[in-house]
Design an enzyme around this catalytic site. Structure first.
Site, PDB file in Angstrom:
ATOM      1  N   GLY A  47       3.254   5.724  -3.088  1.00 50.98           N
ATOM      2  CA  GLY A  47       4.440   6.458  -3.513  1.00 50.98           C
ATOM      3  C   GLY A  47       4.513   6.592  -5.020  1.00 50.98           C
ATOM      4  O   GLY A  47       4.884   7.661  -5.545  1.00 50.98           O
ATOM      5  N   GLY A 101       0.815  -1.209   0.000  1.00 52.08           N
ATOM      6  CA  GLY A 101       0.000   0.000   0.000  1.00 52.08           C
ATOM      7  C   GLY A 101       0.845   1.254   0.000  1.00 52.08           C
ATOM      8  O   GLY A 101       0.530   2.241  -0.683  1.00 52.08           O
ATOM      9  N   ASP A 102       1.938   1.245   0.763  1.00 58.78           N
ATOM     10  CA  ASP A 102       2.846   2.386   0.781  1.00 58.78           C
ATOM     11  C   ASP A 102       3.506   2.585  -0.576  1.00 58.78           C
ATOM     12  O   ASP A 102       3.605   3.718  -1.082  1.00 58.78           O
ATOM     13  CB  ASP A 102       3.928   2.183   1.844  1.00 58.78           C
ATOM     14  N   SER A 103       4.003   1.497  -1.151  1.00 57.72           N
ATOM     15  CA  SER A 103       4.711   1.614  -2.422  1.00 57.72           C
ATOM     16  C   SER A 103       3.781   2.080  -3.538  1.00 57.72           C
ATOM     17  O   SER A 103       4.170   2.900  -4.381  1.00 57.72           O
ATOM     18  CB  SER A 103       5.358   0.280  -2.792  1.00 57.72           C
TER      19      SER A 103
END
Length: 400
Positions: A173, A168-170
């Site tokens: 980003g 989810g973070d990647s």
């Protein structure tokens, strides 16, 4: 040629993964990314990563690469003044705080755009800057679940596992980088002001759901987890070979399926009504999986890979990272590159730059700086023209 984003300056605020990953992607393509950490609260990412050498971890080595690192207390009046001086020189401010934080510090979007009308403000948060959940904290694990991705992972009727990565973070980003580049393009094309780029971790996960939403909207169908395969796509699965290694064989397209049947010595399967079309194979998925699985079990993985590649069938191993770093394709395309890690005084491998541009390629120029404030002198005396005595006083006052 200079890298594609040479001349673009980014001020990176916030911590951990999603925002800093966007900053890394921009820095890889040549942007001057200045990472700002609080003097007394370094980015926790400096201590992340499962492996360690003498207490040093390696998440930071990769995610802070190509960035200049300074310290600055944004909660102080003088710190905000210095930050706004930096905004005068910048194209992008990238932040990943909970919504409302910049406003509370007196450096919200209205203040930034008044100071520099061309500034692009990229804001990465769990749920976005508006809506009933906007003030909630957000992590990748929850965003993947709320956004619908987690439910699709794993096996039916079992707890939904997560990938051993912060997907989810990647994803957030990457969407943030896309938003920054889109806003910069719009600014340059129209000669107008910058704008706010609002990226949500949960929405980034939702955006990956393919046809699941219209499938449900039109028919009420709720897609569930498919284990090692996608329901209705066959054969495309994980198959065990004679040497107990696993291969992915993906031959769900009609033409590729025909090649697989010939390679298996069973060309008649391509005309079998149960398997002759994509739809038919989807309806008889268990049967064709069993046939391919029985055949694969009679071959070692390397021999089977060579056979299928010659036949034009899509095939590949399930690589561990130990396999990845030896993969000749990745090596040939500079996807495994050394990062000189100052904390341990030697090179470690990290991922190369994606995407690859043929005229203005990005590069890994240095690894994540070893300590907070590495570039304080360079930025404050070089970029903002502060005197050395003034910088020393700022350090004494704990502003930087």
């Amino acid at each position: 040629m200079n890298p594609a984003l040479d001349g673009v300056r980014v001020l990176e605020l916030g911590t951990l993964i999603a925002g800093p990953f966007c900053g890394r992607l921009l820095a890889d393509q040549g942007a001057d990314v200045i990472k700002i950490e609080a003097p007394d609260r370094p980015d926790p990412l400096r201590d992340w990563g499962q492996a360690e050498v003498d207490g040093h971890h390696f998440f930071w080595t990769v995610h802070a690469r190509n960035k200049r690192c300074i310290t600055l207390d944004l909660r102080s009046d003088r710190g905000r003044e210095l930050f706004l001086d930096l905004v005068d020189t910048a194209d992008v401010v990238l932040e990943s705080f909970r919504p409302g934080t910049l406003e509370r510090w007196g450096i919200g979007p209205d203040v930034l755009s008044a100071r520099n009308p061309r500034i692009v403000l990229a804001r990465v948060s769990g749920y976005g800057q508006t809506g009933p959940h906007s003030r909630r904290p957000g992590y990748a694990s929850v965003a993947e679940a709320v956004g619908g991705m987690r439910h699709l992972n794993g096996f039916p009727d079992e707890p939904a596992p997560r990938a051993a990565l912060s997907l989810g973070d990647s994803l957030a980003g990457m969407f943030a980088m896309q938003g920054v580049l889109t806003a910069l393009f719009s600014r340059e094309r129209d000669g107008g002001p910058g704008q706010v780029v609002d990226v949500s971790l949960a929405e980034s996960c939702l955006a990956m759901l393919e046809s699941t939403i219209p499938d449900y909207s039109a028919t009420g169908h709720v897609r569930g987890p498919g284990g090692t395969r996608l329901e209705g796509l066959a054969p495309s699965n994980l198959y065990r070979c004679a040497d107990d290694r696993w291969l992915i064989i993906a031959a769900n397209q009609d033409t590729v399926f025909g090649r697989l049947c010939t390679a298996m010595g069973q060309p008649e399967l391509a005309a079998d009504p149960r398997f002759a079309t994509h739809t038919a194979r989807g309806r008889n998925q268990d049967e064709i999986d069993a046939i391919v699985g029985d055949w694969a079990a009679g071959h070692d993985a390397d021999a089977l890979t060579a056979l299928l590649e010659t036949a034009g069938v899509v095939v590949g191993p399930v690589n561990t990272v130990a396999d990845v770093v030896l993969d000749p394709q990745f090596l040939a395309r500079d996807m495994l590159v050394p990062h000189h890690d100052e904390a341990i005084g030697r090179d470690v491998l990290g991922p190369g730059v994606v995407p690859k541009l043929d005229r203005t390629p990005g590069s890994v120029r240095w690894a994540g700086p070893g300590h907070p404030g590495t570039h304080n002198t360079e930025v404050y005396t070089g970029l903002l023209r502060l005197g050395e005595d003034e910088l020393e006083q700022l350090v004494a006052d704990r502003i930087v």
